[in-house]
Motif scaffolding. Structure first.
Motif, mmCIF file in Angstrom:
data_model
loop_
_atom_site.group_PDB
_atom_site.id
_atom_site.type_symbol
_atom_site.label_atom_id
_atom_site.label_comp_id
_atom_site.label_asym_id
_atom_site.label_seq_id
_atom_site.Cartn_x
_atom_site.Cartn_y
_atom_site.Cartn_z
ATOM 1 N N GLN A 102 48.842 48.149 45.073
ATOM 2 C CA GLN A 102 47.418 47.795 45.115
ATOM 3 C C GLN A 102 47.489 46.109 44.938
ATOM 4 O OE1 GLN A 102 44.268 49.714 44.041
ATOM 5 N NE2 GLN A 102 45.713 50.511 45.130
ATOM 6 N N ASP B 177 47.572 45.109 48.439
ATOM 7 C CA ASP B 177 46.245 45.688 49.608
ATOM 8 C C ASP B 177 44.787 44.852 49.344
ATOM 9 O OD1 ASP B 177 43.681 46.440 50.432
ATOM 10 O OD2 ASP B 177 44.509 48.556 49.094
ATOM 11 N N ARG B 178 44.939 44.050 50.507
ATOM 12 C CA ARG B 178 44.189 43.088 50.447
ATOM 13 C C ARG B 178 42.640 43.193 50.244
ATOM 14 N NH1 ARG B 178 44.813 38.589 53.254
ATOM 15 N NH2 ARG B 178 46.519 37.669 53.392
ATOM 16 N N ASP B 179 42.342 44.660 50.122
ATOM 17 C CA ASP B 179 40.500 45.009 50.238
ATOM 18 C C ASP B 179 40.483 45.563 48.864
ATOM 19 O OD1 ASP B 179 39.886 45.363 52.742
ATOM 20 O OD2 ASP B 179 41.116 47.721 52.923
ATOM 21 N N VAL B 180 42.309 44.863 47.670
ATOM 22 C CA VAL B 180 41.948 45.093 46.816
ATOM 23 C C VAL B 180 41.924 43.894 45.371
ATOM 24 C CG1 VAL B 180 43.194 46.757 43.981
ATOM 25 C CG2 VAL B 180 42.853 47.034 46.017
ATOM 26 N N SER C 71 37.984 47.561 42.828
ATOM 27 C CA SER C 71 38.313 47.758 44.566
ATOM 28 C C SER C 71 36.930 47.560 44.931
ATOM 29 C CB SER C 71 38.505 49.152 45.200
ATOM 30 O OG SER C 71 38.507 50.098 44.581
ATOM 31 N N ARG D 288 32.646 39.958 48.205
ATOM 32 C CA ARG D 288 32.660 41.118 49.167
ATOM 33 C C ARG D 288 31.615 41.384 49.282
ATOM 34 N NH1 ARG D 288 39.036 42.842 48.614
ATOM 35 N NH2 ARG D 288 39.248 41.132 47.614
#
Length: 181
Positions: A87, A90-93, A111, A157
């Motif tokens: 996590q 992870d760049r998306d978290v 997320s 985001r």
């Protein structure tokens, strides 16, 4: 568990800021580099052991409140540490921590997910599932600061809403979430 939905307000990204700077809405730090006061930063792999330890304490309290729903696996920490590592990387978290000196005061992981097909909240949803502070008295300060920053980052985001997982028994956290909007 109960979920509390929180609204979103706009804002910028803050990294390595003193908590006082975050509360004041400053986008550049004013604290001295040697200040041992609370500092909000992105989580790193060096934070994982402390995050896992704090999460284990939270799981114990949740299990006491609802023994079946929140029952801990016998190897929960052994499973949680590798998951936390993925996590954090992870760049998306969105993974944030607040530290005072060498102590972890709190952390949050979030997320972005799509809404179920039967709902249309106006965009994707930010889900905050791992969110804890070292002591319940820190929810109105450290907890609020972590929530404010994670909401700003999720807004950047494109999320339309933020949903925070919170056990019904967790009154200090619930109060902080409701106060934050």
């Amino acid at each position: 568990g109960e979920m509390v939905a929180a609204g979103i307000r706009g804002g910028g990204t803050v990294v390595g800021m003193s908590v006082e700077d975050v509360r004041a809405g400053r986008t550049t730090g004013s604290a001295d580099a040697g200040d041992a006061g609370p500092v909000l930063t992105e989580a790193t792999l060096d934070d994982v052991a402390d995050i896992a330890a704090l999460a284990a304490v939270r799981r114990e309290a949740y299990e006491a409140a609802q023994p079946q729903f929140w029952r801990r696996a016998s190897d929960a920490v052994d499973k949680h540490v590798p998951w936390l590592r993925t996590q954090v990387e992870d760049r998306d978290v969105v993974a944030l921590v607040v530290r005072s000196a060498e102590s972890l005061d709190g952390f949050v992981f979030a997320s972005v997910v799509g809404a179920p097909p039967v709902y249309d909240p106006g965009g994707p949803t930010g889900v905050v599932d791992d969110f804890a502070v070292a002591d319940p008295s820190l929810w109105p300060t450290v907890g609020w600061d972590l929530l404010a920053e994670v909401k700003q980052r999720l807004l950047a985001r494109g999320v339309a809403q933020v949903v925070v997982v919170c056990g019904h028994h967790d009154e200090a956290k619930r109060t902080a979430l409701l106060t934050a909007g």
